[in-house]
Design an enzyme around this catalytic site. Sequence first.
Site, short mmCIF file in Angstrom:
data_model
loop_
_atom_site.label_atom_id
_atom_site.label_comp_id
_atom_site.label_asym_id
_atom_site.label_seq_id
_atom_site.Cartn_x
_atom_site.Cartn_y
_atom_site.Cartn_z
N GLY A 283 107.61 -56.95 -88.74
CA GLY A 283 107.93 -56.30 -87.47
C GLY A 283 108.39 -57.34 -86.47
N GLU B 258 112.13 -56.05 -90.30
CA GLU B 258 112.20 -55.14 -89.17
C GLU B 258 112.78 -53.83 -89.69
OE1 GLU B 258 111.27 -55.12 -85.82
OE2 GLU B 258 111.99 -53.08 -86.09
N ILE B 259 112.14 -52.72 -89.32
CA ILE B 259 112.55 -51.43 -89.87
C ILE B 259 113.68 -50.80 -89.06
CG2 ILE B 259 110.92 -49.99 -88.60
CD1 ILE B 259 110.45 -48.45 -91.21
N ASN C 206 111.08 -51.85 -94.75
CA ASN C 206 109.82 -51.20 -94.43
C ASN C 206 108.72 -52.03 -95.08
OD1 ASN C 206 107.55 -49.60 -94.25
ND2 ASN C 206 108.61 -47.70 -94.72
N ALA C 207 108.11 -52.91 -94.28
CA ALA C 207 107.12 -53.84 -94.84
C ALA C 207 105.90 -53.10 -95.36
CB ALA C 207 106.72 -54.87 -93.79
N ASP D 288 102.83 -52.09 -83.23
CA ASP D 288 102.74 -50.78 -82.61
C ASP D 288 101.28 -50.31 -82.61
OD1 ASP D 288 102.95 -48.10 -81.85
OD2 ASP D 288 104.86 -47.85 -82.91
N THR E 55 107.88 -64.51 -78.26
CA THR E 55 108.54 -63.23 -78.52
C THR E 55 108.84 -62.49 -77.22
OG1 THR E 55 106.41 -62.11 -78.74
CG2 THR E 55 107.47 -62.91 -80.75
N GLU E 56 109.77 -61.56 -77.32
CA GLU E 56 110.12 -60.72 -76.18
C GLU E 56 108.90 -59.98 -75.67
OE1 GLU E 56 113.77 -62.05 -76.13
OE2 GLU E 56 113.02 -60.58 -74.70
N GLU E 57 108.14 -59.44 -76.62
CA GLU E 57 106.96 -58.67 -76.26
C GLU E 57 105.96 -59.57 -75.55
OE1 GLU E 57 107.30 -55.47 -76.94
OE2 GLU E 57 105.44 -55.11 -75.87
#
Lengths: 274, 614
Positions: free
Chosen positions: A73, A96-97, A136-137, A159, A237-239
Amino acid sequence: MVKRKRVQDARQRQQQQEQNLLPQKRHYRQRAHANPFSDHALEYPASPSAMDWSSHYPAFVSTGKTPEFADVGCGFGGLLIALAPMFPDTLMLGMEIRVQVSQYVQDRIIALRTTSAISNAASPEPYQNVSIVRANAMKFMPNYFPKHSLSSLFFLFPDPHFKARKHKARIISPTLLAEYAYVLRPGGIVYTITDVHDLHEWMKSHLAAFPLFEPVAEEDLRAQGKGPIIDAVYSSTEEGKKVERNNGQKWLACFMRIEPRRILGRLNTHLHQE
Amino acid sequence: MSVFPHSRLFLGPSKSVLISGPHIQVLDTHTGNLLHSTATLDGLETAKLLKSGPVRCSTVDRGFTYVVTSGEDKKLKVWEVDGLKLLSERELPKKPTEIRVTQDGQTIVVSDKFGDIFSYPLHLDPSLERTESEGNTGTTKRGTLASHENPSNGTLILGHTSLLTSFVLTSDEQFVISADRDEHVRVSWFPQGYVIERYCLGHEKFVSAIHVPSFAPSQLVTGGGDPVLKLWDWMSEPFIVVKAPISRYGRSDDDDGDDGEQEKVEKIGRRGRKGRGKKAKGKGKNEGVGEEAMQEQEQGEAGQSMVSAEGEGTEDVVMGDVESEAQVESERVTQVQAEAQEAEATTVEGALGEAAEKDKLVFALRRIDSADVHGQGQFLVFSAVGATALFFCVFPSSPQTKPPVVQSLDLKKPVLDFTVGAGGHIWVLVDDERPSTSERPTGESDERAVRLVSWLDGKLVEVHGAESKTFSLLTSLNTTCVLPATASDLKTLDLYSALSSLPKNVDPEHDPMRRENQNQNLDAFEIESVASSRAGTPIPGGSKKGKAKSGGPTQRELARMKNKKAVLAKMQEQEQAKMKVGDGAGAELGGVTDEERENKKARAADSEGSVQAL
């Protein structure tokens, strides 16, 4: 005076030019949530031996290496971009999905490889050791990585899936931990970080309860020389940057993969949380 | 008069257990006498039983003391074989897909549609149940951290992130091998299912049947949606020993058989699309359409029995059918790996592969079993959902260069299941309710729900007439055990649902991830051509985000294209710079980087194509 200004201008123009080459996030906007249980039209290798890494890491084709770091992710790729120059001989992969986001990271990597290219053959070219797959990990981790091939697994700001009925979609669960333990080698480290305290408790307790993982303190990791990794986990990271902007708190939890012990006889109940 | 088809038969040394629809019957194996039956229960009990719906999963323990069943209601029922007394009823968290009992008869292991495998003690201690159930009801409480709660205190063994279709415990019960809808076959420790030993990866479609032959406990046979059987050595490095491609076969007549079939497919296909549009109306409607399609088929070619199942939301109608091909062997090409390497073995499925494309055949293996027949060798036997034949092939005892030829025995009616009995006899349960397409006098031989099949010179042949009469169990199964069923009963049975539920219906157009981007996405090639044609022209003023369906590419796409072109331009610039600089060592480096540039360029173009096309 005039000359310095000209040089400054030239450098600014150079930086501007490089900036122009990097993809802009606003062209890759996408909804944050994706259902990991759906059958997306994904491409994935039938098995790890069927995976062609040469298109991802062309500079490493002759080495036969496979990725050792996996960012599950990875979002917009902040962690990988920060780690890539630190470990130029280690291959790292982002998973990354979301279509748009994975495309962004791909474009970003290409741009970085181009703009940072240097003519010095002595050191490996920068950003050649980082790549991304749209994957999809939760479902297909074992398709990409052979057993015990990873040394680090990253779960950055996953998430939270707040609602109880969505808990099963969380990236850390008693059933998925078996797969993470499979791809991670004994001694390998799982790094988790989140700004949601409930999720932090969830991840920490599930990992601690899982027989193949053992908690490891941040100080110990820093003492082992993994400080730069942890710093990158906190803030690259952005987050992570968004959490800082909003003055939120971050909780780190790291675990080491250990060897299992065969227990013969009666069925055990240690997987069942009460 | 409609009757329930028999769906499962367990053959024991003295007793046999038969499952038909929602009912369980116990017979004496030797005399065929009906000993117990749930159909003869009193009204209240029967009502409760029928409410549970048809039995979907069942098993017996090794000693034939207990039979464990589960129906539509997610209730796990444990019955005593002697007297068919219901011992316990427990709620399962999700619908089960497979139930097994450990050899010691103490533990029930259940896999479910969510992907988990739980274990439960076979004997329920009622006092224990009461106290523990207080703390762990079916509802989630705030603060409980378990995402895999279990209303009956089952112990979580392991979980896949996909529908778990089947699992087996190895003979020493040290490992559990599980398979799922996402083509994974996983070998994990048992009961410590959280330790994954290895994966056996290579299937391209869902895996629906796995089997470890008793005479070759280190081998694993798997099958599913792929038209091949894979044989693995699961104990050491997983490698594919042999792939036996499953041949299409059937009638030897009809030249126009194929054409006729094509026609039918087209008709069905059209209906299928109609059915898709009415998805909202639910399965009932689809099933209705399916039956209409069936009737159409009946008018078609003689000598072909087919089952069509219409899936929700699937464009293709799915058939399990069986057709003959004379040149199967010559078209088959396979490779076999003899050494312990996970090398790629390519299989050309030949006629089946092609046909699968054209006729949209869905293949789903139901069960694989093995038989060690004295004097004739070792065989693998398997059945497919909806197929009218029982398939078999020689079990390859050593890695050979040629995989075994798969042969079949057509029984004219869809095979529901089969049981390998003592002495190599195979008891085959067929669906007698499916109307046969052929004009046939309804003799006794065609109305039987259970057929007996035996080995002769390494081939399967049906046991007919006088010889079959010596098997009083067979007679009994076909006469006294037959239970009446209403049409709605039969409809709820839905025996062929696997054909629509197991395949992954992923159409890139309907990818949930792409749906939200549909407004803004364009085909990659379109972008390329558009961009090149528009190079130099200003962005059309009218186009905004979300209006891409008509008119040109969106602003977003154009912006991305512009960026990509800039990057490519920079790459080329660097390349040229390198070429100017380089001679000697420099040139070599330039050459290397040129390659890289090429790779990058190619990748940039490809990846755009591949990611966009996802």
